[in-house]
Scaffold this active site. Structure first.
Site, PDB file in Angstrom:
ATOM      1  N   THR A   1       0.828  -1.202   0.000  1.00  0.00           N
ATOM      2  CA  THR A   1       0.000   0.000   0.000  1.00  0.00           C
ATOM      3  C   THR A   1       0.863   1.253   0.000  1.00  0.00           C
ATOM      4  O   THR A   1       1.954   1.279   0.589  1.00  0.00           O
ATOM      5  CB  THR A   1      -0.948  -0.006   1.218  1.00  0.00           C
ATOM      6  OG1 THR A   1      -1.699   1.183   1.218  1.00  0.00           O
ATOM      7  CG2 THR A   1      -0.212  -0.127   2.537  1.00  0.00           C
TER       8      THR A   1
ATOM      9  N   SER B   1      -1.442   3.411  10.523  1.00  0.00           N
ATOM     10  CA  SER B   1      -2.366   2.552  11.293  1.00  0.00           C
ATOM     11  C   SER B   1      -1.683   1.210  11.508  1.00  0.00           C
ATOM     12  O   SER B   1      -0.705   0.874  10.825  1.00  0.00           O
ATOM     13  CB  SER B   1      -3.686   2.326  10.525  1.00  0.00           C
ATOM     14  OG  SER B   1      -3.474   1.431   9.437  1.00  0.00           O
TER      15      SER B   1
ATOM     16  N   TYR C   1      -2.904  -1.519  10.611  1.00  0.00           N
ATOM     17  CA  TYR C   1      -3.061  -2.210   9.323  1.00  0.00           C
ATOM     18  C   TYR C   1      -1.912  -1.847   8.395  1.00  0.00           C
ATOM     19  O   TYR C   1      -1.233  -2.722   7.835  1.00  0.00           O
ATOM     20  CB  TYR C   1      -4.400  -1.849   8.651  1.00  0.00           C
ATOM     21  CG  TYR C   1      -4.301  -1.956   7.154  1.00  0.00           C
ATOM     22  CD1 TYR C   1      -4.205  -3.198   6.532  1.00  0.00           C
ATOM     23  CD2 TYR C   1      -4.210  -0.809   6.337  1.00  0.00           C
ATOM     24  CE1 TYR C   1      -4.031  -3.303   5.156  1.00  0.00           C
ATOM     25  CE2 TYR C   1      -4.043  -0.906   4.972  1.00  0.00           C
ATOM     26  CZ  TYR C   1      -3.952  -2.150   4.386  1.00  0.00           C
ATOM     27  OH  TYR C   1      -3.764  -2.258   3.035  1.00  0.00           O
ATOM     28  N   HIS C   2      -1.687  -0.523   8.199  1.00  0.00           N
ATOM     29  CA  HIS C   2      -0.627  -0.113   7.268  1.00  0.00           C
ATOM     30  C   HIS C   2       0.725  -0.645   7.738  1.00  0.00           C
ATOM     31  O   HIS C   2       1.577  -1.013   6.923  1.00  0.00           O
ATOM     32  CB  HIS C   2      -0.604   1.417   7.144  1.00  0.00           C
ATOM     33  CG  HIS C   2      -1.741   1.983   6.339  1.00  0.00           C
ATOM     34  ND1 HIS C   2      -2.887   2.483   6.918  1.00  0.00           N
ATOM     35  CD2 HIS C   2      -1.922   2.133   4.994  1.00  0.00           C
ATOM     36  CE1 HIS C   2      -3.709   2.908   5.970  1.00  0.00           C
ATOM     37  NE2 HIS C   2      -3.157   2.714   4.796  1.00  0.00           N
TER      38      HIS C   2
ATOM     39  N   LYS D   1       1.551  -4.104   6.559  1.00  0.00           N
ATOM     40  CA  LYS D   1       2.087  -4.147   5.191  1.00  0.00           C
ATOM     41  C   LYS D   1       3.592  -3.877   5.177  1.00  0.00           C
ATOM     42  O   LYS D   1       4.329  -4.429   4.364  1.00  0.00           O
ATOM     43  CB  LYS D   1       1.371  -3.101   4.324  1.00  0.00           C
ATOM     44  CG  LYS D   1      -0.107  -3.360   4.109  1.00  0.00           C
ATOM     45  CD  LYS D   1      -0.313  -4.527   3.171  1.00  0.00           C
ATOM     46  CE  LYS D   1      -1.733  -4.598   2.668  1.00  0.00           C
ATOM     47  NZ  LYS D   1      -2.007  -5.781   1.854  1.00  0.00           N
TER      48      LYS D   1
HETATM   49  P1  NAD Z   1     -11.087  -7.383   0.679  1.00  0.00           P
HETATM   50  O1  NAD Z   1     -11.164  -7.433   2.165  1.00  0.00           O
HETATM   51  O2  NAD Z   1     -12.326  -7.099  -0.076  1.00  0.00           O
HETATM   52  O3  NAD Z   1     -10.475  -8.764   0.133  1.00  0.00           O
HETATM   53  C1  NAD Z   1      -9.510  -9.500   0.836  1.00  0.00           C
HETATM   54  C2  NAD Z   1      -9.938 -10.969   0.794  1.00  0.00           C
HETATM   55  O4  NAD Z   1      -8.953 -11.749   1.480  1.00  0.00           O
HETATM   56  C3  NAD Z   1     -11.273 -11.204   1.486  1.00  0.00           C
HETATM   57  O5  NAD Z   1     -12.162 -11.897   0.642  1.00  0.00           O
HETATM   58  C4  NAD Z   1     -10.912 -12.037   2.718  1.00  0.00           C
HETATM   59  O6  NAD Z   1     -11.920 -12.962   3.071  1.00  0.00           O
HETATM   60  C5  NAD Z   1      -9.609 -12.700   2.286  1.00  0.00           C
HETATM   61  N1  NAD Z   1      -8.730 -13.022   3.413  1.00  0.00           N
HETATM   62  C6  NAD Z   1      -8.312 -12.207   4.407  1.00  0.00           C
HETATM   63  N2  NAD Z   1      -7.531 -12.873   5.266  1.00  0.00           N
HETATM   64  C7  NAD Z   1      -7.434 -14.144   4.791  1.00  0.00           C
HETATM   65  C8  NAD Z   1      -6.765 -15.297   5.243  1.00  0.00           C
HETATM   66  N3  NAD Z   1      -6.032 -15.305   6.378  1.00  0.00           N
HETATM   67  N4  NAD Z   1      -6.857 -16.428   4.521  1.00  0.00           N
HETATM   68  C9  NAD Z   1      -7.596 -16.469   3.390  1.00  0.00           C
HETATM   69  N5  NAD Z   1      -8.260 -15.393   2.906  1.00  0.00           N
HETATM   70  C10 NAD Z   1      -8.182 -14.243   3.608  1.00  0.00           C
HETATM   71  O7  NAD Z   1      -9.939  -6.330   0.320  1.00  0.00           O
HETATM   72  P2  NAD Z   1      -9.611  -5.614  -1.085  1.00  0.00           P
HETATM   73  O8  NAD Z   1     -10.131  -4.236  -1.037  1.00  0.00           O
HETATM   74  O9  NAD Z   1      -9.969  -6.505  -2.207  1.00  0.00           O
HETATM   75  O10 NAD Z   1      -8.033  -5.512  -0.974  1.00  0.00           O
HETATM   76  C11 NAD Z   1      -7.220  -6.582  -1.422  1.00  0.00           C
HETATM   77  C12 NAD Z   1      -5.756  -6.275  -1.119  1.00  0.00           C
HETATM   78  O11 NAD Z   1      -5.373  -5.062  -1.741  1.00  0.00           O
HETATM   79  C13 NAD Z   1      -5.468  -6.117   0.372  1.00  0.00           C
HETATM   80  O12 NAD Z   1      -4.237  -6.731   0.659  1.00  0.00           O
HETATM   81  C14 NAD Z   1      -5.369  -4.623   0.555  1.00  0.00           C
HETATM   82  O13 NAD Z   1      -4.514  -4.310   1.618  1.00  0.00           O
HETATM   83  C15 NAD Z   1      -4.812  -4.170  -0.780  1.00  0.00           C
HETATM   84  N6  NAD Z   1      -5.205  -2.790  -1.112  1.00  0.00           N
HETATM   85  C16 NAD Z   1      -6.527  -2.475  -1.248  1.00  0.00           C
HETATM   86  C17 NAD Z   1      -6.883  -1.157  -1.568  1.00  0.00           C
HETATM   87  C18 NAD Z   1      -8.317  -0.724  -1.720  1.00  0.00           C
HETATM   88  O14 NAD Z   1      -8.559   0.483  -1.927  1.00  0.00           O
HETATM   89  N7  NAD Z   1      -9.296  -1.631  -1.644  1.00  0.00           N
HETATM   90  C19 NAD Z   1      -5.875  -0.209  -1.768  1.00  0.00           C
HETATM   91  C20 NAD Z   1      -4.535  -0.582  -1.612  1.00  0.00           C
HETATM   92  C21 NAD Z   1      -4.201  -1.874  -1.296  1.00  0.00           C
HETATM   93  N1  USQ Z   2     -11.374  10.038   4.691  1.00  0.00           N
HETATM   94  C1  USQ Z   2     -12.237  11.103   4.822  1.00  0.00           C
HETATM   95  N2  USQ Z   2     -13.568  10.829   4.877  1.00  0.00           N
HETATM   96  C2  USQ Z   2     -14.072   9.568   4.791  1.00  0.00           C
HETATM   97  C3  USQ Z   2     -13.185   8.487   4.640  1.00  0.00           C
HETATM   98  C4  USQ Z   2     -11.836   8.761   4.605  1.00  0.00           C
HETATM   99  O1  USQ Z   2     -11.824  12.267   4.888  1.00  0.00           O
HETATM  100  O2  USQ Z   2     -15.287   9.409   4.861  1.00  0.00           O
HETATM  101  C5  USQ Z   2      -9.926  10.298   4.583  1.00  0.00           C
HETATM  102  C6  USQ Z   2      -9.065   9.573   5.608  1.00  0.00           C
HETATM  103  O3  USQ Z   2      -8.900  10.328   6.783  1.00  0.00           O
HETATM  104  C7  USQ Z   2      -7.766   9.394   4.828  1.00  0.00           C
HETATM  105  C8  USQ Z   2      -8.224   9.250   3.382  1.00  0.00           C
HETATM  106  O4  USQ Z   2      -9.542   9.783   3.322  1.00  0.00           O
HETATM  107  O5  USQ Z   2      -6.983  10.554   4.903  1.00  0.00           O
HETATM  108  C9  USQ Z   2      -8.262   7.814   2.877  1.00  0.00           C
HETATM  109  O6  USQ Z   2      -9.053   7.020   3.742  1.00  0.00           O
HETATM  110  P1  USQ Z   2      -9.663   5.628   3.206  1.00  0.00           P
HETATM  111  O7  USQ Z   2     -10.453   5.041   4.314  1.00  0.00           O
HETATM  112  O8  USQ Z   2     -10.308   5.818   1.886  1.00  0.00           O
HETATM  113  O9  USQ Z   2      -8.328   4.800   2.899  1.00  0.00           O
HETATM  114  P2  USQ Z   2      -7.235   4.145   3.844  1.00  0.00           P
HETATM  115  O10 USQ Z   2      -7.652   4.083   5.249  1.00  0.00           O
HETATM  116  O11 USQ Z   2      -5.939   4.808   3.549  1.00  0.00           O
HETATM  117  O12 USQ Z   2      -7.202   2.654   3.299  1.00  0.00           O
HETATM  118  C10 USQ Z   2      -7.543   2.292   1.950  1.00  0.00           C
HETATM  119  C11 USQ Z   2      -7.757   0.793   1.930  1.00  0.00           C
HETATM  120  C12 USQ Z   2      -6.438   0.106   2.287  1.00  0.00           C
HETATM  121  C13 USQ Z   2      -5.333   0.603   1.375  1.00  0.00           C
HETATM  122  C14 USQ Z   2      -5.216   2.115   1.386  1.00  0.00           C
HETATM  123  C15 USQ Z   2      -4.298   2.634   0.315  1.00  0.00           C
HETATM  124  O13 USQ Z   2      -8.788   0.416   2.831  1.00  0.00           O
HETATM  125  O14 USQ Z   2      -6.588  -1.293   2.159  1.00  0.00           O
HETATM  126  O15 USQ Z   2      -4.114   0.048   1.775  1.00  0.00           O
HETATM  127  O16 USQ Z   2      -6.519   2.671   1.081  1.00  0.00           O
HETATM  128  S1  USQ Z   2      -3.345   4.003   0.853  1.00  0.00           S
HETATM  129  O17 USQ Z   2      -4.244   5.027   1.369  1.00  0.00           O
HETATM  130  O18 USQ Z   2      -2.591   4.464  -0.275  1.00  0.00           O
HETATM  131  O19 USQ Z   2      -2.490   3.513   1.922  1.00  0.00           O
END
Ligand code: NAD
Ligand code: USQ
Length: 412
Positions: free
Chosen positions: A144, A179, A181-182, A185
């Site tokens: 990420t 976070s 979470y981050h 990664k």
């Molecule tokens: P998502 O939660 O919709 O999909 C993740 C899937 O992985 C889910 O279906 C979940 O059931 C499965 N999973 C989680 N833990 C598991 C485990 N231990 N074993 C087997 N399956 C498991 O998330 P997404 O939005 O599709 O994101 C996918 C990936 O991309 C994530 O790694 C996320 O961090 C990354 N990512 C997403 C975004 C975004 O904006 N959605 C942005 C940047 C990075």
């Molecule tokens: N934000 C608002 N209002 C909202 C929701 C979010 O102002 O209603 C702001 C947050 O404070 C933050 C930004 O928008 O500054 C992004 O928040 P987000 O919830 O859209 O994204 P984030 O928490 O960063 O996480 C998402 C995905 C995560 C991925 C990440 C990419 O859930 O899996 O890793 O985006 S990145 O942001 O580049 O790290």
């Protein structure tokens, strides 16, 4: 290629699996269904109805004539990971399977521990299975952009050349994630880099920005092929949320001043970037990092863009900041490596925003208005989730109805 898509039931994993399948690859999809359990825990549901994992795999076969190999299991179970790899024999593994919500990881200690155990242990099990079975497998791992944080200098793609006291080296770019979470990664990135160094694995870390959008060429072929769409305060991401807020008459929820700037990309570009990484694998021993986003916007700019495209009145609220992050900052991040490989970006045009608004409009009767406001407070170590009736005066929120089984196994 034989490609195993981990997290193949999720928002991005499912459309990626279909995209790769349609392009002639033999695709396996792996998931433990935990994303659907988080919905139960939070008392919410995807805006767009989604078919079960079984149903969608069967529907893809009906629609396309193509088979997906389905594996149901948990990456934190080393035997499952090892057996799945041995049975499918992939050339490449695309790893989406992690707990991906920053707010979810900040609810309380249990959710932080769960997130880091799930993500870091799952990836470590995968690294061992690849090293034991076939070191030629190309690992494409979703990282990420948030790993870098918001430093006051340009962000590079994974590495930075530093001269210190007269000596120069190319080193991993400093990480300041926002976070637990981050942070998971970042821990993954370090573990993968180390595995490449000691075992000669080949890996690409895709430091992806925030994804927006819903429909892909494959998911629109049948309603049972639709991917999920999250709009709630815990799993919904910013631009998708703003579109749902506009169509339901909810003020757009900008946190703080809205000067937070993030790299963004269209869901169609997630598919294209993964394909490009697969077509151009890392070398043996190489840990390669691509910054996977196409444009950057501030949160306030995105709220204005949605307000401008919405065919009606949308208002913008600046809520007290629930997170700990810079609200005004410098942001310039390199993202040339995927463009150099041939990425042709789908940018955030007016028609793209209109298309997301249309998805939201079509399903707005499924929106729970009580799920929209943010409910997780970064500064608190105890859960700030409160009951949905709002009787305590904290406004509408979630009930923690059920705890996913993964949490109890995560050491709580
Ligand atoms: P998502 O939660 O919709 O999909 C993740 C899937 O992985 C889910 O279906 C979940 O059931 C499965 N999973 C989680 N833990 C598991 C485990 N231990 N074993 C087997 N399956 C498991 O998330 P997404 O939005 O599709 O994101 C996918 C990936 O991309 C994530 O790694 C996320 O961090 C990354 N990512 C997403 C975004 C975004 O904006 N959605 C942005 C940047 C990075
Ligand atoms: N934000 C608002 N209002 C909202 C929701 C979010 O102002 O209603 C702001 C947050 O404070 C933050 C930004 O928008 O500054 C992004 O928040 P987000 O919830 O859209 O994204 P984030 O928490 O960063 O996480 C998402 C995905 C995560 C991925 C990440 C990419 O859930 O899996 O890793 O985006 S990145 O942001 O580049 O790290």
């Amino acid at each position: 290629m034989r490609i195993l898509v981990l997290g193949g039931d999720g928002y991005l994993g499912w459309p990626t699996a279909l995209y790769l399948s349609r392009r002639g690859h033999q695709v396996g999809v792996v998931d433990n269904g935990v994303r659907r359990q988080y919905d139960v825990e939070m008392g919410v549901d995807s805006l767009v109805p989604i078919a079960s994992f079984d149903q969608r795999v069967d529907r893809w076969k009906d629609v396309s004539g193509l088979t997906l190999d389905r594996f149901e299991g948990d990456l934190t179970d080393p035997a499952f990971v090892s057996e799945t790899l041995a049975s499918f024999e992939p050339d490449a593994v695309v790893h989406f399977a992690e707990q991906r919500s920053a707010p979810y990881s900040m609810i309380d200690r249990e959710h932080a521990v769960y997130t880091q155990v799930n993500n870091v242990v799952g990836t470590l099990n995968l690294l061992y299975a690849i090293a034991e079975q076939n070191r030629d497998i190309h690992l494409v791992k979703l990282g990420t952009m948030g790993e870098y944080g918001t430093p006051n200098i340009d962000i590079e793609e994974g590495y930075i050349e530093i001269t210190h006291r007269g000596r120069t080296d190319v080193l991993p770019y400093p990480k300041q994630p926002g976070s637990f979470y981050h942070l998971s990664k970042v821990h993954d990135s370090h573990n993968i880099m180390f595995a490449c160094r000691i075992w000669g694995l080949r890996a690409t870390d895709l430091n992806q920005g925030i994804v927006y959008g819903h429909d892909t060429e494959e998911t629109v072929l049948h309603p049972e092929l639709a991917t999920r769409f999250d709009y709630d305060g815990v799993f919904g991401t910013v631009l998708n949320r703003f579109c749902v807020q506009a169509v339901t008459g909810h003020p757009l929820t900008v946190y703080g001043s809205g000067g937070q700037t993030r790299g963004m990309l269209n869901i169609l570009d997630t598919l294209a970037c993964v394909e490009l990484a697969l077509e151009h694998p890392a070398d043996p021993g190489e840990f390669r990092v691509f910054n996977q986003f196409t444009e950057s916007f501030s949160v306030a700019e995105m709220a204005e863009m949605v307000r401008a495209e919405f065919n009606g009145d949308a208002t913008i609220d600046h809520l007290p900041m629930p997170r700990v992050e810079k609200e005004e900052h410098y942001y310039r991040a390199a993202h040339t490596k995927l463009l150099d490989l041939g990425l042709n970006p789908h940018l955030l045009t007016r028609s793209v925003i209109q298309s997301i608004l249309a998805v939201a409009e079509a399903h707005k009767d499924r929106v729970d208005p009580g799920a929209i406001l943010p409910t997780v407070e970064w500064r608190s170590t105890a859960s700030t989730l409160v009951t949905a009736d709002g009787a305590d005066g904290n406004g509408p929120s979630f009930t923690v109805a059920d705890v996913p089984s993964g949490i109890s196994s995560g050491g709580s």
